[in-house]
Design a protein around this motif. Structure first.
Motif, PDB file in Angstrom:
ATOM      1  N   ALA A   3      -2.075  30.309  -4.337  1.00  0.00           N
ATOM      2  CA  ALA A   3      -2.953  31.381  -3.850  1.00  0.00           C
ATOM      3  C   ALA A   3      -3.965  31.782  -4.919  1.00  0.00           C
ATOM      4  O   ALA A   3      -5.149  31.969  -4.633  1.00  0.00           O
ATOM      5  N   GLN A   4      -3.518  31.898  -6.173  1.00  0.00           N
ATOM      6  CA  GLN A   4      -4.422  32.408  -7.211  1.00  0.00           C
ATOM      7  C   GLN A   4      -5.429  31.360  -7.659  1.00  0.00           C
ATOM      8  O   GLN A   4      -6.523  31.700  -8.071  1.00  0.00           O
ATOM      9  N   LEU A   5      -5.061  30.076  -7.555  1.00  0.00           N
ATOM     10  CA  LEU A   5      -6.051  29.040  -7.875  1.00  0.00           C
ATOM     11  C   LEU A   5      -7.187  29.079  -6.858  1.00  0.00           C
ATOM     12  O   LEU A   5      -8.304  28.691  -7.150  1.00  0.00           O
TER      13      LEU A   5
ATOM     14  N   LEU B 147     -12.061  18.320  -6.739  1.00  0.00           N
ATOM     15  CA  LEU B 147     -11.489  18.548  -8.068  1.00  0.00           C
ATOM     16  C   LEU B 147     -10.471  19.684  -8.016  1.00  0.00           C
ATOM     17  O   LEU B 147      -9.388  19.594  -8.591  1.00  0.00           O
ATOM     18  N   LEU B 148     -10.810  20.751  -7.298  1.00  0.00           N
ATOM     19  CA  LEU B 148      -9.888  21.875  -7.162  1.00  0.00           C
ATOM     20  C   LEU B 148      -8.628  21.433  -6.415  1.00  0.00           C
ATOM     21  O   LEU B 148      -7.502  21.765  -6.799  1.00  0.00           O
TER      22      LEU B 148
ATOM     23  N   ALA C 138     -20.913  34.933 -15.031  1.00  0.00           N
ATOM     24  CA  ALA C 138     -19.994  35.168 -16.135  1.00  0.00           C
ATOM     25  C   ALA C 138     -18.563  35.290 -15.626  1.00  0.00           C
ATOM     26  O   ALA C 138     -17.613  35.102 -16.373  1.00  0.00           O
ATOM     27  N   THR C 139     -18.393  35.626 -14.368  1.00  0.00           N
ATOM     28  CA  THR C 139     -17.056  35.839 -13.829  1.00  0.00           C
ATOM     29  C   THR C 139     -16.753  34.871 -12.696  1.00  0.00           C
ATOM     30  O   THR C 139     -15.843  35.078 -11.917  1.00  0.00           O
ATOM     31  N   ILE C 140     -17.527  33.811 -12.608  1.00  0.00           N
ATOM     32  CA  ILE C 140     -17.396  32.885 -11.477  1.00  0.00           C
ATOM     33  C   ILE C 140     -16.034  32.177 -11.502  1.00  0.00           C
ATOM     34  O   ILE C 140     -15.508  31.886 -12.574  1.00  0.00           O
TER      35      ILE C 140
ATOM     36  N   HIS D  53     -17.386  24.553 -15.956  1.00  0.00           N
ATOM     37  CA  HIS D  53     -16.475  24.898 -17.052  1.00  0.00           C
ATOM     38  C   HIS D  53     -16.134  26.382 -17.035  1.00  0.00           C
ATOM     39  O   HIS D  53     -14.970  26.756 -17.167  1.00  0.00           O
ATOM     40  N   SER D  54     -17.175  27.238 -16.860  1.00  0.00           N
ATOM     41  CA  SER D  54     -16.885  28.689 -16.787  1.00  0.00           C
ATOM     42  C   SER D  54     -15.941  28.950 -15.630  1.00  0.00           C
ATOM     43  O   SER D  54     -14.979  29.716 -15.754  1.00  0.00           O
ATOM     44  N   ALA D  55     -16.228  28.332 -14.474  1.00  0.00           N
ATOM     45  CA  ALA D  55     -15.407  28.575 -13.283  1.00  0.00           C
ATOM     46  C   ALA D  55     -13.972  28.143 -13.549  1.00  0.00           C
ATOM     47  O   ALA D  55     -13.015  28.844 -13.192  1.00  0.00           O
ATOM     48  N   PHE D  56     -13.814  26.997 -14.217  1.00  0.00           N
ATOM     49  CA  PHE D  56     -12.474  26.488 -14.509  1.00  0.00           C
ATOM     50  C   PHE D  56     -11.701  27.457 -15.400  1.00  0.00           C
ATOM     51  O   PHE D  56     -10.587  27.865 -15.089  1.00  0.00           O
TER      52      PHE D  56
END
Lengths: 424, 293
Positions: free
Chosen positions: B225-227, B271-272, B244-246, B66-69
């Motif tokens: 690219a940014q995804l 998923l990505l 925290a920044t994953i 969730h954090s990564a998303f």
């Protein structure tokens, strides 16, 4: 025409002879992750070995990037049989490596064949290379956290004894008082890089006799008492930040610069920075400096520690070659026997004969802090431990930020415990 | 007639064939393998056992996922639209320049883009260093004389990475926009100005609709690219609070290479992959609709 044919024949037979000679020679493919002062000294050792064993054994060394890239590459290449013949490794990561089947067992016969045995190393180091009694690594050194100090500044403050070693640093209150004395006017009592504070905290946790991991007792920080000890350790370092003894946020290179520019009389860092200071001092760009064991702020002496060691990757699908293995073991034994040169990089040789030698005792400041090897706290024996492993992530996710006030120390300790136990 | 058709097919096959083979071997096949892997409990290398949808359930309920998303979504938001607007503005300004001046200015904007991401971000790490970084002189002015770590202060982390990413990549977008602007015939502007259309009207009625296809391309390239962002965040968060920044690719990397969970890593990657496909199709539909107006 005939003459040139003759010459051709001569030249080609000479090449053939060379090729045959090269065939008898064992080439040992070597991977390490050693950069900086470590890398320079290891390259010199490899060159020394190769010069001494020409026509017999030659090491072909490659240096890869420290941390996850190195360990991942070693693991995947071993899995497809393309790994090196020998590699450097951190002893703290041995359980994880064995769990993923990366390493080949090193038997007592292997050691005996090279003329060494467990008795040549400290029990702590040789045990750290084993999992369930099976040996997977031969220790090379012990490295850990030490206290660097500026002799000029400490001398002026009357904190040096007759031997030039600092006095009056032991005990929490004493040490705080010393730090307070040097803090002010843009100067700091001590330099501790934000990203590395967990090592200090782990050392202070060890000084209180805390247990980090006990599988039978429930995993990480098994009792409330252990958690409280971790919290106390965090609070000590956070206290240094809060009182302005050390900058809130400081990256490693800048933390080093704080010390070398005389803005802080103390610097807590691993012994691998020793070559940096030796070189700077030799160039006349550094004050008189020294390094000692961490001060004992709680009941026991203790400092975070790890070991560099040698391993033989289990190259899947590759025939075991006894001659190659013998050559690899020869390399390992030779490196350990010549580890006095390695001590120049600040490390404590794991090989007893070298560590106890008069030459090593004369090596300063190495012999001033060599005592930490006996009271060192290693990472716990779990597959989550080691550099660039989940334990390292948990330290930087919860404990380092607790020193800068982002998380309350007690919460950080509890979050770290829960995070790690969740991954077991 | 039939012969002609056949030779046409043959030519097409010869031209497309190598691409299809390479694409199949290097993309389609590994993707199928990854999809299969995502249904197994497997280490990074080696056989695994079939577990059905277990990995999906596990990953989708994982806090770190969730954090990564959200971190990735936030980063996309911070980069894609600002980058497009700034690039367009620069392209419009540069397009007014003539001769060597235009080339020079364009080169200045394009220069960072040819640098490897590691060089760019290690240099910026240096510029924003909390003790000695140049940026800290400015930061101190606004922060009561105190320096501020842009990489360790969580709310400032993503905006900092986004800023450097925009600085680093906008040269490429400017180039695309310039190409688009040059393809517009000057006669149209001439006619418009004869009809007394001002600069703003010329932009909204001529320039904008005509370079819309380029804008759509710039937006799509950036979104994808940014995804997939990884290197920047990884290089900026070294030693910091990585969780925290994953971002999503970092999450995949962590599962695969640090935790040796090949199956779960494949699931996260699927998923990505799904997300990129869905967003690209959505965006394509949206942009096409806009273009048809």
């Amino acid at each position: 025409m005939l003459k040139s044919l003759k010459r051709l024949a001569l030249v080609s037979s000479a090449f053939l002879a060379l090729a045959a000679g090269a065939h008898a020679q064992q080439n040992v493919v070597w991977w390490d992750f050693l950069a900086g002062g470590d890398g320079v000294r290891m390259k010199a050792l490899i060159d020394g070995f190769n010069a001494e064993h020409q026509g017999e054994i030659q090491i072909q060394g490659t240096t890869l990037e420290w941390g996850t890239p190195f360990y991942t590459k070693l693991q995947t290449s071993a899995a497809i049989g393309e790994g090196p013949d020998i590699a450097t490794y951190h002893l703290s990561r041995i359980p994880l490596a064995v769990d993923s089947g990366t390493l080949s067992e090193i038997t007592d016969e292997d050691l005996a064949g090279a003329g060494i045995s467990d008795a040549d190393f400290t029990a702590a180091a040789s045990d750290a290379g084993k999992v369930d009694g099976t040996r997977y690594a031969v220790p090379f050194d012990q490295h850990g956290l030490i206290l660097y100090y500026n002799k000029d500044m400490l001398g002026e403050a009357g904190l040096l004894d007759a031997n030039g070693l600092p006095t009056g640093l032991d005990g929490l209150e004493n040490f705080d008082a010393v730090l307070a004395k040097f803090t002010g006017d843009g100067k700091y009592g001590i330099s501790t890089p934000t990203g590395d504070r967990y090592r200090t905290i782990y050392s202070l946790f060890g000084q209180q006799g805390g247990t980090m991991f006990d599988e039978a007792a429930g995993g990480f920080f098994p009792t409330d008492e252990d958690l409280a000890k971790l919290t106390t350790a965090i609070e000590v370092v956070k206290g240094w930040v809060d009182k302005g003894y050390t900058p809130v946020q400081v990256e490693s290179p800048a933390a080093l610069a704080l010390f070398t520019s005389g803005q802080a009389p103390f610097f807590i860092m691993g012994n691998w920075e020793v070559p940096t200071f030796v070189d700077l001092h030799a160039k006349g760009e550094l004050f008189e400096w020294g390094a000692v064991e961490l001060p004992t702020l709680f009941e026991n002496k203790a400092a975070w520690s790890d070991s560099h060691a040698f391993v033989i990757p289990a190259n899947a699908g590759k025939e075991a070659d006894p001659a190659k293995r013998e050559a690899v073991m020869k390399v390992i034994a030779w490196m350990d026997q010549h580890s006095l040169d390695w001590a120049g990089a600040g490390h404590i040789p794991a090989f007893n004969a070298v560590r106890e030698s008069a030459e090593f005792q004369a090596l300063k400041p190495q012999s001033d802090y060599a005592g930490f090897a006996d009271t060192a706290v290693f990472d716990p024996r779990t597959i989550l431990a080691g550099p660039a492993a989940p334990l390292g992530d948990a330290w930087s996710n919860f404990i380092n930020p607790a020193t800068t006030g982002e998380i309350e120390p007690a919460d950080a300790a509890a979050q770290m415990r829960d995070d790690l136990n969740g991954q077991l | 007639m039939l012969r002609d058709k056949r030779s046409e097919y043959l030519t097409a096959l010869i031209l497309v064939g190598p691409f299809v083979v390479i694409y199949g071997v290097l993309f389609v096949w590994p993707t199928i393998q990854m999809a299969l892997l995502s249904f197994t409990k497997a280490p990074l290398i080696g056989p695994g056992e079939w577990v059905g949808w277990d990995n999906y359930v596990k990953i989708l309920s994982h806090k770190l996922f969730h954090s990564a998303f959200w971190n990735t979504a936030y980063f996309v938001l911070l980069t894609v639209i600002p980058n497009t607007l700034v690039s367009l503005a620069i392209a419009l300004a540069v397009n007014r320049l003539k001769g060597w001046q235009q080339g020079f200015v364009l080169a200045c904007f394009f220069l960072p883009y040819i640098l490897p991401v590691s060089v760019v971000f290690l240099t910026w790490n240096w510029i924003i260093d909390v003790q000695y970084g140049l940026v800290q002189y400015v930061v101190r002015l606004f922060n009561g004389g105190q320096p501020l770590s842009l990489t360790r202060t969580i709310p400032l982390f993503m905006p900092s990475v986004a800023f450097v990413t925009i600085w680093w990549t906008l040269g490429f977008n400017v180039l695309l926009f310039i190409a688009g602007l040059r393809s517009i015939s000057p006669e149209i502007y001439e006619a418009a100005s004869l009809d007394s259309a001002g600069r703003w009207r010329q932009f909204t009625r001529i320039t904008w609709p005509l370079i819309w296809p380029v804008t759509a391309l710039v937006l799509t390239i950036q979104l994808i690219a940014q995804l997939k962002i990884f290197d920047q965040v990884y290089l900026f968060s070294i030693g910091g609070r990585q969780d925290a920044t994953i971002v999503l690719v970092q999450y995949v990397y962590k599962l695969a290479f640090q935790q040796n969970k090949g199956g779960e890593a494949a699931t996260a990657a699927m998923l990505l992959f799904g997300m990129i496909i869905i967003l690209s199709v959505l965006q394509y539909q949206l942009l096409r609709a806009r273009g048809q107006k």
